[in-house]
Design a protein around this motif. Structure first.
Motif, PDB file in Angstrom:
ATOM      1  N   LYS A   1      12.582 -11.286 -11.361  1.00 50.56           N
ATOM      2  CA  LYS A   1      13.371 -11.507 -10.143  1.00 50.56           C
ATOM      3  C   LYS A   1      13.530 -10.229  -9.308  1.00 50.56           C
ATOM      4  CE  LYS A   1      16.330 -15.391 -11.446  1.00 50.56           C
ATOM      5  NZ  LYS A   1      17.726 -15.788 -11.688  1.00 50.56           N
ATOM      6  N   SER A   2      13.338  -9.080  -9.933  1.00 55.33           N
ATOM      7  CA  SER A   2      13.515  -7.819  -9.205  1.00 55.33           C
ATOM      8  C   SER A   2      12.370  -7.530  -8.244  1.00 55.33           C
ATOM      9  CB  SER A   2      13.680  -6.645 -10.182  1.00 55.33           C
ATOM     10  OG  SER A   2      12.465  -6.360 -10.836  1.00 55.33           O
ATOM     11  N   LEU A   3      11.262  -8.208  -8.419  1.00 52.95           N
ATOM     12  CA  LEU A   3      10.095  -7.942  -7.564  1.00 52.95           C
ATOM     13  C   LEU A   3      10.355  -8.336  -6.110  1.00 52.95           C
ATOM     14  CD1 LEU A   3       7.240  -6.860  -7.462  1.00 52.95           C
ATOM     15  CD2 LEU A   3       6.418  -9.148  -8.086  1.00 52.95           C
ATOM     16  N   GLN A   4      10.975  -9.491  -5.888  1.00 53.58           N
ATOM     17  CA  GLN A   4      11.174  -9.981  -4.519  1.00 53.58           C
ATOM     18  C   GLN A   4      12.015  -9.035  -3.651  1.00 53.58           C
ATOM     19  OE1 GLN A   4       9.393 -12.372  -3.037  1.00 53.58           O
ATOM     20  NE2 GLN A   4      10.375 -11.563  -1.220  1.00 53.58           N
ATOM     21  N   PRO A   5      13.159  -8.524  -4.140  1.00 50.84           N
ATOM     22  CA  PRO A   5      13.909  -7.580  -3.293  1.00 50.84           C
ATOM     23  C   PRO A   5      13.125  -6.304  -2.959  1.00 50.84           C
ATOM     24  CG  PRO A   5      15.327  -8.442  -5.016  1.00 50.84           C
ATOM     25  CD  PRO A   5      13.928  -8.905  -5.327  1.00 50.84           C
ATOM     26  N   ILE A   6      12.306  -5.851  -3.895  1.00 46.60           N
ATOM     27  CA  ILE A   6      11.489  -4.655  -3.644  1.00 46.60           C
ATOM     28  C   ILE A   6      10.444  -4.969  -2.569  1.00 46.60           C
ATOM     29  CG2 ILE A   6       9.838  -3.014  -4.659  1.00 46.60           C
ATOM     30  CD1 ILE A   6      12.797  -2.648  -5.621  1.00 46.60           C
ATOM     31  N   LEU A   7       9.805  -6.128  -2.673  1.00 49.74           N
ATOM     32  CA  LEU A   7       8.832  -6.534  -1.646  1.00 49.74           C
ATOM     33  C   LEU A   7       9.502  -6.658  -0.281  1.00 49.74           C
ATOM     34  CD1 LEU A   7       6.816  -9.241  -3.628  1.00 49.74           C
ATOM     35  CD2 LEU A   7       6.053  -6.937  -3.011  1.00 49.74           C
ATOM     36  N   SER A   8      10.732  -7.145  -0.269  1.00 51.46           N
ATOM     37  CA  SER A   8      11.481  -7.285   0.977  1.00 51.46           C
ATOM     38  C   SER A   8      11.760  -5.920   1.608  1.00 51.46           C
ATOM     39  CB  SER A   8      12.794  -8.019   0.704  1.00 51.46           C
ATOM     40  OG  SER A   8      13.577  -8.066   1.870  1.00 51.46           O
ATOM     41  N   ILE A   9      12.146  -4.957   0.781  1.00 50.33           N
ATOM     42  CA  ILE A   9      12.407  -3.600   1.300  1.00 50.33           C
ATOM     43  C   ILE A   9      11.124  -3.019   1.893  1.00 50.33           C
ATOM     44  CG2 ILE A   9      13.032  -1.227   0.692  1.00 50.33           C
ATOM     45  CD1 ILE A   9      14.875  -2.464  -1.505  1.00 50.33           C
ATOM     46  N   ILE A  10      10.007  -3.191   1.194  1.00 51.84           N
ATOM     47  CA  ILE A  10       8.723  -2.679   1.698  1.00 51.84           C
ATOM     48  C   ILE A  10       8.408  -3.326   3.043  1.00 51.84           C
ATOM     49  CG2 ILE A  10       6.212  -2.664   1.329  1.00 51.84           C
ATOM     50  CD1 ILE A  10       6.834  -2.512  -1.723  1.00 51.84           C
ATOM     51  N   HIS A  11       8.515  -4.646   3.104  1.00 57.56           N
ATOM     52  CA  HIS A  11       8.195  -5.375   4.333  1.00 57.56           C
ATOM     53  C   HIS A  11       9.089  -4.924   5.497  1.00 57.56           C
ATOM     54  CE1 HIS A  11       7.101  -8.653   7.004  1.00 57.56           C
ATOM     55  NE2 HIS A  11       8.391  -8.904   7.152  1.00 57.56           N
ATOM     56  N   LYS A  12      10.383  -4.875   5.266  1.00 52.42           N
ATOM     57  CA  LYS A  12      11.320  -4.516   6.339  1.00 52.42           C
ATOM     58  C   LYS A  12      11.145  -3.076   6.796  1.00 52.42           C
ATOM     59  CE  LYS A  12      14.738  -7.973   5.141  1.00 52.42           C
ATOM     60  NZ  LYS A  12      16.073  -8.274   4.658  1.00 52.42           N
ATOM     61  N   THR A  13      10.873  -2.186   5.861  1.00 53.38           N
ATOM     62  CA  THR A  13      10.692  -0.777   6.226  1.00 53.38           C
ATOM     63  C   THR A  13       9.392  -0.579   6.992  1.00 53.38           C
ATOM     64  OG1 THR A  13      11.927  -0.170   4.228  1.00 53.38           O
ATOM     65  CG2 THR A  13      10.754   1.590   5.361  1.00 53.38           C
ATOM     66  N   LYS A  14       8.331  -1.241   6.559  1.00 48.64           N
ATOM     67  CA  LYS A  14       7.055  -1.138   7.286  1.00 48.64           C
ATOM     68  C   LYS A  14       7.181  -1.737   8.684  1.00 48.64           C
ATOM     69  CE  LYS A  14       3.646  -0.886   3.586  1.00 48.64           C
ATOM     70  NZ  LYS A  14       2.491  -1.547   2.946  1.00 48.64           N
ATOM     71  N   LYS A  15       7.901  -2.841   8.787  1.00 46.94           N
ATOM     72  CA  LYS A  15       8.107  -3.474  10.093  1.00 46.94           C
ATOM     73  C   LYS A  15       8.886  -2.549  11.028  1.00 46.94           C
ATOM     74  CE  LYS A  15       9.588  -7.838  12.095  1.00 46.94           C
ATOM     75  NZ  LYS A  15      10.134  -9.163  11.848  1.00 46.94           N
ATOM     76  N   ALA A  16       9.927  -1.912  10.492  1.00 47.44           N
ATOM     77  CA  ALA A  16      10.711  -0.970  11.299  1.00 47.44           C
ATOM     78  C   ALA A  16       9.866   0.247  11.677  1.00 47.44           C
ATOM     79  CB  ALA A  16      11.953  -0.531  10.526  1.00 47.44           C
ATOM     80  N   GLN A  17       9.039   0.700  10.741  1.00 44.01           N
ATOM     81  CA  GLN A  17       8.203   1.869  10.986  1.00 44.01           C
ATOM     82  C   GLN A  17       7.191   1.623  12.095  1.00 44.01           C
ATOM     83  OE1 GLN A  17       5.415   3.060   7.860  1.00 44.01           O
ATOM     84  NE2 GLN A  17       6.242   5.142   7.953  1.00 44.01           N
ATOM     85  N   MET A  18       6.727   0.383  12.210  1.00 45.98           N
ATOM     86  CA  MET A  18       5.724   0.048  13.223  1.00 45.98           C
ATOM     87  C   MET A  18       6.253   0.202  14.648  1.00 45.98           C
ATOM     88  SD  MET A  18       3.805  -3.217  11.396  1.00 45.98           S
ATOM     89  CE  MET A  18       3.752  -4.065  12.937  1.00 45.98           C
ATOM     90  N   LYS A  19       7.555   0.290  14.806  1.00 39.66           N
ATOM     91  CA  LYS A  19       8.141   0.442  16.137  1.00 39.66           C
ATOM     92  C   LYS A  19       7.952   1.855  16.688  1.00 39.66           C
ATOM     93  CE  LYS A  19      11.736  -2.946  15.172  1.00 39.66           C
ATOM     94  NZ  LYS A  19      13.167  -3.164  14.982  1.00 39.66           N
TER      95      LYS A  19
END
Length: 123
Positions: free
Chosen positions: A70-88
């Motif tokens: 279950k810990s994998l999903q929150p980590i994937l979410s952090i990666i996704h959100k941080t990469k999305k923010a970084q793309m700005k």
């Protein structure tokens, strides 16, 4: 894991520890039962598991295989959100560079969690 230097692992552990503290501080601002509180609770648990796996800490024994999975999903979410923010931002900006260590630490976390899941499934 052999793919990472001790320096990279130490940096990841330090960033994860700092993020756990920040999430715990933020969690107190939300009522228990709200989606924000639950999100932070899951994120904190995932980060604690990742930190224990990376540090090869005996506290990992406190978690079940289901907890690790279950810990994998929150980590994937952090990666996704941080990469999305970084793309700005452009690559040469401070804002862009500021997010790179978080992405790196979470990718290391992801690798360790996936390895733990795979190890258990191969037993």
């Amino acid at each position: 894991m052999e793919n990472y230097s001790q320096e990279e692992l130490d940096a990841a552990i330090q960033l994860i520890s700092s993020t756990i503290i920040n999430c715990e501080k933020m969690q107190t601002k939300f009522l228990e039962g709200t989606s924000q509180h639950s999100l932070l609770k899951n994120r904190i648990r995932a980060l604690q598991i990742a930190k224990a796996l990376i540090a090869k800490d005996s506290s990992i024994d406190l978690y079940t295989q289901l907890d690790i999975e279950k810990s994998l999903q929150p980590i994937l979410s952090i990666i996704h959100k941080t990469k999305k923010a970084q793309m700005k931002y452009k690559e040469d900006t401070v804002q862009y560079k500021r997010m790179s260590p978080m992405i790196s630490a979470m990718c290391i976390s992801k690798a360790f969690i996936e390895a733990a899941i795979k190890k258990q499934h191969n037993k």
